[in-house]
Each structure stands twice: as structure tokens, then as C-alpha cells.
Design a protein around this motif. Structure first.
Motif, PDB file in Angstrom:
ATOM      1  N   ASN A  44       0.677  -1.112   0.071  1.00 49.02           N
ATOM      2  CA  ASN A  44       0.091   0.047  -0.010  1.00 49.02           C
ATOM      3  C   ASN A  44       0.903   1.198   0.135  1.00 49.02           C
ATOM      4  O   ASN A  44       1.793   1.286   0.777  1.00 49.02           O
ATOM      5  N   TRP A  45       0.590   2.095  -1.220  1.00 56.32           N
ATOM      6  CA  TRP A  45       1.435   3.197  -1.060  1.00 56.32           C
ATOM      7  C   TRP A  45       0.387   4.378  -1.147  1.00 56.32           C
ATOM      8  O   TRP A  45      -0.705   4.309  -1.442  1.00 56.32           O
TER       9      TRP A  45
ATOM     10  N   ILE B  63      11.039  10.308  -7.970  1.00 56.85           N
ATOM     11  CA  ILE B  63      10.729   9.859  -6.553  1.00 56.85           C
ATOM     12  C   ILE B  63       9.679  10.404  -5.667  1.00 56.85           C
ATOM     13  O   ILE B  63       9.631  11.516  -5.755  1.00 56.85           O
ATOM     14  N   ILE B  64       9.088   9.782  -5.196  1.00 53.29           N
ATOM     15  CA  ILE B  64       7.584  10.134  -4.569  1.00 53.29           C
ATOM     16  C   ILE B  64       7.943   9.738  -2.823  1.00 53.29           C
ATOM     17  O   ILE B  64       8.334   8.906  -2.440  1.00 53.29           O
ATOM     18  N   ARG B  65       7.732  10.790  -2.102  1.00 55.13           N
ATOM     19  CA  ARG B  65       8.070  10.675  -0.496  1.00 55.13           C
ATOM     20  C   ARG B  65       6.719  10.337  -0.082  1.00 55.13           C
ATOM     21  O   ARG B  65       5.737  10.921  -0.223  1.00 55.13           O
ATOM     22  N   ASN B  66       6.902   9.347   0.812  1.00 57.06           N
ATOM     23  CA  ASN B  66       5.511   9.068   1.506  1.00 57.06           C
ATOM     24  C   ASN B  66       5.666   9.369   3.019  1.00 57.06           C
ATOM     25  O   ASN B  66       6.688   9.411   3.446  1.00 57.06           O
TER      26      ASN B  66
ATOM     27  N   PHE C 146       7.679   5.910 -11.241  1.00 58.20           N
ATOM     28  CA  PHE C 146       7.322   6.673 -10.067  1.00 58.20           C
ATOM     29  C   PHE C 146       7.840   5.625  -8.903  1.00 58.20           C
ATOM     30  O   PHE C 146       7.592   4.580  -8.972  1.00 58.20           O
ATOM     31  N   LEU C 147       8.910   6.123  -8.291  1.00 62.67           N
ATOM     32  CA  LEU C 147       9.624   5.226  -7.014  1.00 62.67           C
ATOM     33  C   LEU C 147       9.286   5.696  -5.799  1.00 62.67           C
ATOM     34  O   LEU C 147       9.681   6.999  -5.331  1.00 62.67           O
ATOM     35  N   ASP C 148       8.817   4.622  -4.938  1.00 68.35           N
ATOM     36  CA  ASP C 148       8.502   5.252  -3.649  1.00 68.35           C
ATOM     37  C   ASP C 148      10.051   5.459  -2.976  1.00 68.35           C
ATOM     38  O   ASP C 148      10.843   4.692  -2.969  1.00 68.35           O
ATOM     39  N   SER C 149      10.077   6.489  -2.148  1.00 70.27           N
ATOM     40  CA  SER C 149      11.180   6.898  -1.540  1.00 70.27           C
ATOM     41  C   SER C 149      11.713   5.897  -0.558  1.00 70.27           C
ATOM     42  O   SER C 149      12.912   5.807  -0.267  1.00 70.27           O
ATOM     43  N   ARG C 150      10.799   5.039  -0.170  1.00 69.42           N
ATOM     44  CA  ARG C 150      11.271   4.042   0.972  1.00 69.42           C
ATOM     45  C   ARG C 150      12.197   2.974   0.271  1.00 69.42           C
ATOM     46  O   ARG C 150      12.714   2.187   0.801  1.00 69.42           O
ATOM     47  N   VAL C 151      12.054   2.811  -1.003  1.00 66.80           N
ATOM     48  CA  VAL C 151      13.088   1.802  -1.714  1.00 66.80           C
ATOM     49  C   VAL C 151      14.391   2.192  -1.380  1.00 66.80           C
ATOM     50  O   VAL C 151      15.242   1.301  -1.179  1.00 66.80           O
ATOM     51  N   MET C 152      14.737   3.399  -1.233  1.00 71.87           N
ATOM     52  CA  MET C 152      16.050   3.789  -1.083  1.00 71.87           C
ATOM     53  C   MET C 152      16.498   3.708   0.411  1.00 71.87           C
ATOM     54  O   MET C 152      17.683   3.943   0.455  1.00 71.87           O
ATOM     55  N   ASP C 153      15.700   3.383   1.244  1.00 66.90           N
ATOM     56  CA  ASP C 153      15.962   2.958   2.485  1.00 66.90           C
ATOM     57  C   ASP C 153      16.789   1.713   2.658  1.00 66.90           C
ATOM     58  O   ASP C 153      17.216   1.468   3.851  1.00 66.90           O
TER      59      ASP C 153
END
Length: 151
Positions: free
Chosen positions: A61-62, A148-151, A106-113
Motif C-alpha cells: 500500500n502506497w 521519486i515520491i515521498r511517503n 514513479f519510485l517510492d522513496s522508501r525503496v532507497m532506505d
């Protein structure tokens, strides 16, 4: 029935740009978040901008499960028609086949965590593991620089 898409072009590209990766034949049931998360991707059509959108995340869920009102989820039939082949896994790796660059990732910023991420291959037998930063490099090389999308 269209021919099934293979991972051959992907591996040729990875070797060409000298990308570090690992391929694991690991059943999905054995993948745990302690090791690395498995990316989840969905393909949508944006009616307003008349373009395809691929949303890439480590979460199911995003944006709280909200999809933009103007985005229509693509069916399996539509995805296969777009690529002209049977697609077994909608992942950022299939962007190697989008040479006309019709899909905007569109890349969820949490991927980069995460230091490493896992991505299903078309073969259904393996998972590609690479660093999240190398994923960005690969997408940019394919001319699919993500928003990059910040959630």
C-alpha cells in the motif's frame, strides 16, 4: 498466445554497463524483509497526461492505498499487448523492453532506505538482487529516470 518475455536482454544490458548483481533461485516464500525487500510494481495509464506510469515500491500500500483518480490500472491483457509478449512479472526490469520510453517510473522513496532490493525475473525461477542505488543507475541508463515520491 504471444511469446513469453525473457530476461536475456536485461542480463545483456547489466553486463554491458558492468552492473553488480546477484541472481538467486529462492522461493518467494523464503524471502524475508530481514534479508532484503522484494519490490512491488504496478502499471497504470494516466488518462490526463496520456502516458503509462509504473509505480515501484517495497510496500503493497502506497499513499495510503490511494491511486490518483486519473490513473487506470492496466490489466494483464493490456500489459501483454503493450509489450507484445506475455509478461510474467511487472517489475522495473521490464523497462529494458520499453525502448520507446512510453512508461514513466514513479519510485517510492522508501525503496532507497534499503541497501539491497530483490526483483522478480520473468523466468519465475529467480530473483535479481541489486543495490537500490544501482536500480536508479539502471533506470537512468534505460532513459527511464524515475520521479521519486515521498511517503
Amino acid at each position: 498466445m504471444p511469446q513469453m518475455m525473457t530476461d536475456k536482454k536485461l542480463f545483456t544490458t547489466l553486463k554491458k554497463i558492468k552492473m553488480n548483481y546477484a541472481e538467486q533461485q529462492l522461493p518467494l516464500s523464503e524471502v524475508t524483509k530481514d534479508t532484503w525487500p522484494l519490490l512491488k510494481s504496478s502499471l497504470y495509464f494516466d488518462k490526463v497526461k496520456e502516458r503509462y506510469i509504473m509505480y515501484i515500491s517495497t510496500h503493497d500500500n502506497w499513499r495510503g492505498g490511494q491511486v490518483e483518480a486519473d490513473w487506470i490500472a492496466c490489466s494483464t491483457t493490456e500489459i501483454n499487448a503493450f509489450f507484445g509478449r506475455e509478461v510474467t512479472a511487472v517489475t522495473p526490469l521490464i523497462l529494458v523492453e520499453d525502448v520507446a520510453v512510453k512508461i514513466k517510473p514513479f519510485l517510492d522513496s522508501r525503496v532507497m532506505d534499503n541497501e539491497l532490493v530483490g526483483i522478480k525475473l520473468q523466468s519465475r525461477k529467480s530473483i535479481l538482487i541489486l543495490s537500490s542505488s544501482d536500480l536508479l543507475i539502471l533506470l537512468r541508463y534505460l532513459e527511464h529516470s524515475p520521479k521519486i515520491i515521498r511517503n
